[in-house]
Design a protein around this motif. Sequence first.
Motif, PDB file in Angstrom:
ATOM      1  N   ASN A 129      22.664  36.337   7.697  1.00  0.00           N
ATOM      2  CA  ASN A 129      21.601  35.741   6.898  1.00  0.00           C
ATOM      3  C   ASN A 129      21.253  34.357   7.458  1.00  0.00           C
ATOM      4  OD1 ASN A 129      21.627  37.964   5.204  1.00  0.00           O
ATOM      5  ND2 ASN A 129      23.081  37.029   3.778  1.00  0.00           N
ATOM      6  N   THR A 130      19.963  33.997   7.367  1.00  0.00           N
ATOM      7  CA  THR A 130      19.491  32.758   7.970  1.00  0.00           C
ATOM      8  C   THR A 130      18.548  32.024   7.026  1.00  0.00           C
ATOM      9  OG1 THR A 130      19.585  33.743  10.180  1.00  0.00           O
ATOM     10  CG2 THR A 130      18.270  31.758   9.933  1.00  0.00           C
ATOM     11  N   THR A 131      18.757  30.710   6.891  1.00  0.00           N
ATOM     12  CA  THR A 131      17.815  29.829   6.212  1.00  0.00           C
ATOM     13  C   THR A 131      17.510  28.681   7.157  1.00  0.00           C
ATOM     14  OG1 THR A 131      18.669  30.387   4.019  1.00  0.00           O
ATOM     15  CG2 THR A 131      17.386  28.361   4.212  1.00  0.00           C
ATOM     16  N   LYS A 132      16.234  28.392   7.369  1.00  0.00           N
ATOM     17  CA  LYS A 132      15.857  27.417   8.389  1.00  0.00           C
ATOM     18  C   LYS A 132      14.523  26.765   8.064  1.00  0.00           C
ATOM     19  CE  LYS A 132      13.958  31.288  11.007  1.00  0.00           C
ATOM     20  NZ  LYS A 132      14.027  32.095  12.250  1.00  0.00           N
ATOM     21  N   VAL A 133      14.298  25.600   8.686  1.00  0.00           N
ATOM     22  CA  VAL A 133      12.964  25.006   8.740  1.00  0.00           C
ATOM     23  C   VAL A 133      12.371  25.426  10.076  1.00  0.00           C
ATOM     24  CG1 VAL A 133      11.643  22.866   8.894  1.00  0.00           C
ATOM     25  CG2 VAL A 133      13.563  23.035   7.296  1.00  0.00           C
ATOM     26  N   THR A 134      11.194  26.020  10.043  1.00  0.00           N
ATOM     27  CA  THR A 134      10.626  26.556  11.270  1.00  0.00           C
ATOM     28  C   THR A 134       9.123  26.305  11.315  1.00  0.00           C
ATOM     29  OG1 THR A 134      10.629  28.505  12.726  1.00  0.00           O
ATOM     30  CG2 THR A 134      10.160  28.870  10.395  1.00  0.00           C
ATOM     31  N   SER A 135       8.525  26.605  12.446  1.00  0.00           N
ATOM     32  CA  SER A 135       7.118  26.308  12.693  1.00  0.00           C
ATOM     33  C   SER A 135       6.280  27.580  12.722  1.00  0.00           C
ATOM     34  CB  SER A 135       6.983  25.581  14.039  1.00  0.00           C
ATOM     35  OG  SER A 135       5.633  25.360  14.375  1.00  0.00           O
ATOM     36  N   GLY A 136       5.015  27.455  12.312  1.00  0.00           N
ATOM     37  CA  GLY A 136       4.065  28.550  12.492  1.00  0.00           C
ATOM     38  C   GLY A 136       4.287  29.729  11.595  1.00  0.00           C
ATOM     39  N   VAL A 137       4.627  29.514  10.342  1.00  0.00           N
ATOM     40  CA  VAL A 137       4.913  30.613   9.419  1.00  0.00           C
ATOM     41  C   VAL A 137       3.623  31.321   9.008  1.00  0.00           C
ATOM     42  CG1 VAL A 137       5.920  31.240   7.193  1.00  0.00           C
ATOM     43  CG2 VAL A 137       6.971  29.449   8.590  1.00  0.00           C
ATOM     44  N   GLY A 138       2.654  30.548   8.524  1.00  0.00           N
ATOM     45  CA  GLY A 138       1.370  31.137   8.147  1.00  0.00           C
ATOM     46  C   GLY A 138       0.422  31.281   9.323  1.00  0.00           C
ATOM     47  N   SER A 139       0.344  30.239  10.136  1.00  0.00           N
ATOM     48  CA  SER A 139      -0.460  30.231  11.358  1.00  0.00           C
ATOM     49  C   SER A 139       0.336  29.507  12.429  1.00  0.00           C
ATOM     50  CB  SER A 139      -1.792  29.505  11.145  1.00  0.00           C
ATOM     51  OG  SER A 139      -2.557  30.110  10.134  1.00  0.00           O
ATOM     52  N   ALA A 140       0.318  29.995  13.642  1.00  0.00           N
ATOM     53  CA  ALA A 140       1.056  29.352  14.714  1.00  0.00           C
ATOM     54  C   ALA A 140       0.576  27.919  14.910  1.00  0.00           C
ATOM     55  CB  ALA A 140       0.894  30.137  16.008  1.00  0.00           C
ATOM     56  N   SER A 141       1.508  26.975  14.985  1.00  0.00           N
ATOM     57  CA  SER A 141       1.144  25.588  15.264  1.00  0.00           C
ATOM     58  C   SER A 141       0.611  25.498  16.685  1.00  0.00           C
ATOM     59  CB  SER A 141       2.359  24.677  15.080  1.00  0.00           C
ATOM     60  OG  SER A 141       2.811  24.701  13.743  1.00  0.00           O
ATOM     61  N   ARG A 142      -0.441  24.685  16.873  1.00  0.00           N
ATOM     62  CA  ARG A 142      -1.103  24.665  18.176  1.00  0.00           C
ATOM     63  C   ARG A 142      -1.869  23.366  18.384  1.00  0.00           C
ATOM     64  NH1 ARG A 142      -4.850  29.488  16.152  1.00  0.00           N
ATOM     65  NH2 ARG A 142      -2.872  29.826  15.080  1.00  0.00           N
ATOM     66  N   LEU A 143      -2.148  23.080  19.638  1.00  0.00           N
ATOM     67  CA  LEU A 143      -3.029  21.979  20.022  1.00  0.00           C
ATOM     68  C   LEU A 143      -4.006  22.533  21.039  1.00  0.00           C
ATOM     69  CD1 LEU A 143      -3.825  18.965  20.024  1.00  0.00           C
ATOM     70  CD2 LEU A 143      -2.177  18.650  21.886  1.00  0.00           C
ATOM     71  N   GLY A 144      -5.302  22.340  20.778  1.00  0.00           N
ATOM     72  CA  GLY A 144      -6.287  22.951  21.652  1.00  0.00           C
ATOM     73  C   GLY A 144      -7.456  22.038  21.981  1.00  0.00           C
ATOM     74  N   PHE A 145      -8.110  22.390  23.063  1.00  0.00           N
ATOM     75  CA  PHE A 145      -9.341  21.727  23.493  1.00  0.00           C
ATOM     76  C   PHE A 145     -10.384  22.816  23.718  1.00  0.00           C
ATOM     77  CE2 PHE A 145      -5.739  19.273  24.843  1.00  0.00           C
ATOM     78  CZ  PHE A 145      -6.086  17.946  24.584  1.00  0.00           C
ATOM     79  N   LYS A 146     -11.563  22.628  23.155  1.00  0.00           N
ATOM     80  CA  LYS A 146     -12.645  23.575  23.385  1.00  0.00           C
ATOM     81  C   LYS A 146     -13.937  22.801  23.594  1.00  0.00           C
ATOM     82  CE  LYS A 146     -13.375  24.365  18.418  1.00  0.00           C
ATOM     83  NZ  LYS A 146     -13.396  25.405  17.342  1.00  0.00           N
ATOM     84  N   GLY A 147     -14.820  23.377  24.393  1.00  0.00           N
ATOM     85  CA  GLY A 147     -16.040  22.658  24.694  1.00  0.00           C
ATOM     86  C   GLY A 147     -17.185  23.574  25.035  1.00  0.00           C
ATOM     87  N   THR A 148     -18.369  23.047  24.934  1.00  0.00           N
ATOM     88  CA  THR A 148     -19.583  23.750  25.328  1.00  0.00           C
ATOM     89  C   THR A 148     -20.487  22.789  26.088  1.00  0.00           C
ATOM     90  OG1 THR A 148     -20.802  23.190  23.307  1.00  0.00           O
ATOM     91  CG2 THR A 148     -19.499  25.223  23.277  1.00  0.00           C
ATOM     92  N   GLU A 149     -21.254  23.326  26.990  1.00  0.00           N
ATOM     93  CA  GLU A 149     -22.284  22.557  27.676  1.00  0.00           C
ATOM     94  C   GLU A 149     -23.568  23.365  27.667  1.00  0.00           C
ATOM     95  OE1 GLU A 149     -23.353  20.385  31.933  1.00  0.00           O
ATOM     96  OE2 GLU A 149     -21.764  21.894  31.848  1.00  0.00           O
ATOM     97  N   ASP A 150     -24.627  22.770  27.160  1.00  0.00           N
ATOM     98  CA  ASP A 150     -25.932  23.427  27.097  1.00  0.00           C
ATOM     99  C   ASP A 150     -26.542  23.452  28.493  1.00  0.00           C
ATOM    100  OD1 ASP A 150     -28.422  24.409  26.556  1.00  0.00           O
ATOM    101  OD2 ASP A 150     -28.891  22.956  24.982  1.00  0.00           O
ATOM    102  N   LEU A 151     -26.730  24.662  29.022  1.00  0.00           N
ATOM    103  CA  LEU A 151     -27.299  24.814  30.363  1.00  0.00           C
ATOM    104  C   LEU A 151     -28.797  25.064  30.321  1.00  0.00           C
ATOM    105  CD1 LEU A 151     -24.506  27.080  31.900  1.00  0.00           C
ATOM    106  CD2 LEU A 151     -24.713  24.585  32.032  1.00  0.00           C
TER     107      LEU A 151
END
Length: 358
Positions: free
Chosen positions: A43-65
């Motif tokens: 049996n395991t009890t823990k504090v953990t990451s990304g239970v509901g949604s994975a923890s993440r860091l992102g960059f996204k971009g668009t350029e109008d051509l």
Amino acid sequence: MKKSLIAMAVLGAMSSAAFAQSNVTIYGIVDAGIVSERGGVANTTKVTSGVGSASRLGFKGTEDLGGGLSAVFVLESGIKADTGESDVAGSIANRQSYVGLKSTTAGQLTLGRQYTPYYETLRDVADPFALGYAGTAKNLFGVAGNNTRNSNAIVYQSPSLAGFQGEISYSVGEQAGDASAQRQIGGWAGYSNGPLNVRVAYNARNNDTVAPKLSTDVGHNTLIAANYDFVVVKAYAAFSKDKGTNSSPLANASNPFGYAVAPAATRDSNVALIGATAPIGANGTLMASYTRKNDKEVANHDADQWAVGYSYALSKRTSTYVAYAKIKNKNGASYTVGNNSEAGSGDKAFNLGLRHSF
């Protein structure tokens, strides 16, 4: 002198216009929770990451051509909110990494590491838990490993036409001397109009390898999913037919229940799901689902999962949640109750956590 000043002003205006047509967004999710897992070897009890949604860091971009055409990109890395580490050691953008072109009339074409159409359909249409919390459909559906996302993918998504839309994906195997080895092909076709959302998805992975030489069959996954919003409740249903090697890989293949003979992943199974979400007050959402795994091989490793959860929005970006799920394994099956980021270690689990998006 006057001409030079005019030329500089024109160039400056053009530069400002070009800058205004481009944008880069930094985004992410920080999700941490207390997880209690029971029923496995330990049996395991823990504090953990990304239970509901994975923890993440992102960059996204668009350029109008111009002319309705834009360049797009995404670079997204998974993190562990409980320790601050990367969730995949040595990786910079292990979750998503792609670049492409998007047209307002012709759709979008992207190249790089991306989600499979099968996974997207399960997440966006089939599962009331959106593949998060203890109730995630990942616990019994065959989305582990390369069925979640694949590298070297070429993905085209059509524009929506009167509610109809589709996507196709081709992932190059890159095995020297054999173009079909490790190749993955998938797609989905769907219809969305008002309260109705329905999709059919397909995934096929060639399991051959060149070095060492290994020839095996192709894993096939076919999924039909739908949801309908009745306002007071939103109903979900899904059915998947999975056949072939790696069509339904075990999320936890470490023999978590300590059987004398470790169970192998089935190569012929069906999975069915029914579920619902319901608003509770202005900020709460109740989630529930029942999932059944039907193993059609001789071992008959069937399983049933019951799950319930509740999410409460503290603001537009911050929410707290609680969830519980239990799996009934049959005939020596070894399915575990995990969450969005972990496979789990037992046949039941409880979650309590907090999620912030930015």
